[in-house]
Enzyme design. Structure first.
Site, PDB file in Angstrom:
ATOM      1  N   HIS A   1       0.916  -1.228   0.417  1.00  0.00           N
ATOM      2  CA  HIS A   1       0.223  -0.023   0.018  1.00  0.00           C
ATOM      3  C   HIS A   1       1.052   1.187  -0.057  1.00  0.00           C
ATOM      4  CE1 HIS A   1       0.713  -0.642   4.253  1.00  0.00           C
ATOM      5  NE2 HIS A   1       0.764   0.424   4.553  1.00  0.00           N
TER       6      HIS A   1
ATOM      7  N   ASP B   1       0.692   4.576   1.898  1.00  0.00           N
ATOM      8  CA  ASP B   1      -0.412   5.278   3.027  1.00  0.00           C
ATOM      9  C   ASP B   1      -1.081   6.516   2.367  1.00  0.00           C
ATOM     10  OD1 ASP B   1       1.074   4.009   4.958  1.00  0.00           O
ATOM     11  OD2 ASP B   1       2.805   5.520   5.166  1.00  0.00           O
TER      12      ASP B   1
ATOM     13  N   HIS C   1       4.781   0.294   0.342  1.00  0.00           N
ATOM     14  CA  HIS C   1       5.681  -0.292   1.328  1.00  0.00           C
ATOM     15  C   HIS C   1       4.770  -1.846   1.861  1.00  0.00           C
ATOM     16  CE1 HIS C   1       3.601   2.754   3.568  1.00  0.00           C
ATOM     17  NE2 HIS C   1       3.712   1.865   4.266  1.00  0.00           N
TER      18      HIS C   1
ATOM     19  N   ARG D   1       5.048   6.832  13.927  1.00  0.00           N
ATOM     20  CA  ARG D   1       5.264   7.743  12.288  1.00  0.00           C
ATOM     21  C   ARG D   1       3.805   9.233  12.514  1.00  0.00           C
ATOM     22  NH1 ARG D   1       1.340   4.806   8.369  1.00  0.00           N
ATOM     23  NH2 ARG D   1       0.317   6.645   8.451  1.00  0.00           N
TER      24      ARG D   1
HETATM   25  C1  SIN Z   1       2.887   1.087   7.511  1.00  0.00           C
HETATM   26  O1  SIN Z   1       3.577   2.750   8.027  1.00  0.00           O
HETATM   27  O2  SIN Z   1       2.624   0.873   6.829  1.00  0.00           O
HETATM   28  C2  SIN Z   1       3.820   0.883   8.900  1.00  0.00           C
HETATM   29  C3  SIN Z   1       4.523  -0.164   8.465  1.00  0.00           C
HETATM   30  C4  SIN Z   1       5.831  -0.655   9.057  1.00  0.00           C
HETATM   31  O3  SIN Z   1       5.193  -0.663  10.847  1.00  0.00           O
HETATM   32  O4  SIN Z   1       6.577  -0.992   9.099  1.00  0.00           O
END
Ligand code: SIN
Length: 313
Positions: free
Chosen positions: A133, A135, A287, A304
């Site tokens: 996906h 974000d 990612h 994040r």
């Molecule tokens: C995400 O932003 O999808 C999480 C990425 C992660 O936990 O490595």
């Protein structure tokens, strides 16, 4: 809306006018110490201490580097939430994630991904992101980029994979570029609910959360607003069907795209160390968070920020 309802038949989505505007900025004169992380994407930047406020020239050079490499890695950045937010704000306005219970108290710009338990529940969203996906692709204006600070990571496992969607687009035949260039895709946060239920760690989204994120339509091929380069913009995590087609008609084309976009040639796999700070471009990458560690034993605690972006065109 339930996902089954969304899949029943193609509906014409309201078209909002995107403003196709490429903002090519002048290159910064500041030289960063940049080391490519893989042949697919990514670069490590050395010699930067993010506890300190960076000069406008350095921020501009980081933006140039992000446009070139799509992902920037800064190691050994033991920064506070204030410093994380202050650094992120240099690149744009910050989002408050729709899953409000996972926002850091006093810092709603920070979304916590964590399997650490306190008082019987995790202090962040656990076990998520195990699907390709980009974000906030389910919003009308999805995110420019995300900046993730690794606070605790498993000794082995818990990597994040990134796939370069500019390279994926470039590798298509002219015929396929033309076909996909004319398509628009309906995206819905509800689709990711399926993956959350599948991994079994995270709670499903509430109807209230889904109400705040109605389906949105984005072009299948988007133009990066700063580099002008084209990228595929199709995440299995949120994709439902192409505008004007049924789900059955869309499926074979989607299956082709899903397979094509994650060719190992386009992928960089990041093995986290404590206090890595990774800044990735959601306009050119997808990612996938690999949930291959033992959630009962191995602690993984990440924070994040998510930078707001423009309407894709
Ligand atoms: C995400 O932003 O999808 C999480 C990425 C992660 O936990 O490595």
């Amino acid at each position: 809306m339930a996902i089954s309802e969304a899949l029943e038949k193609p509906r014409k989505m309201p078209r909002t006018k995107a403003r196709p505007r490429i903002r090519k900025t002048r290159k910064s004169k500041v030289k960063l110490d940049i080391h490519p992380a893989s042949s697919a994407l990514g670069a490590e930047i050395l010699g930067i201490d993010l506890r300190e406020r960076q000069s406008p020239g350095t921020i501009a050079a980081m933006r140039d580097a992000l446009n070139e490499h799509s992902l920037l890695l800064f190691r050994d950045q033991d920064i506070s939430p204030d410093q994380h937010v202050a650094f992120s704000r240099r690149f744009g306005k910050l989002e408050h994630h729709v899953l409000a219970e996972y926002l850091l108290p006093d810092h709603p710009e920070i979304y916590v991904l964590s399997n650490i338990r306190k008082k019987g529940k995790t202090i962040g969203r656990a076990g998520v992101g195990e699907y390709w996906h980009s974000d906030l692709q389910y919003l009308a204006k999805p995110s420019l980029g995300s900046i993730m600070h690794a606070i605790e990571v498993p000794e082995v496992g818990g990597d994040t994979m990134f796939a370069n969607q500019v390279a994926a687009y470039d590798a298509l035949s002219d015929g396929m570029k033309e076909l996909l260039g004319g398509l628009r895709l309906v995206n819905h946060f509800a689709k990711a609910r399926h993956y959350s239920a599948q991994v079994g760690y995270a709670r499903p989204f509430s109807d209230e959360e889904l109400k705040k994120t109605p389906p949105v339509v984005h072009p299948v091929v988007r133009t990066h607003p700063e580099t002008g380069r084209k990228a595929l913009y199709v995440s299995p995590g949120f994709a439902l069907y192409f505008e004007g087609m049924t789900e059955a008609e869309s499926r074979p084309i989607l299956e082709f795209i899903y397979k094509h976009t994650i060719n190992p040639r386009f992928i960089y796999r990041h093995q986290w160390r404590p206090h890595d700070l990774v800044f990735w471009d959601n306009r050119s990458l997808m990612h996938y968070a690999v949930q291959d560690y033992d959630h009962a034993k191995d602690r993984r605690h990440m924070q994040r920020t998510t930078i707001s972006g423009d309407k894709p065109f």
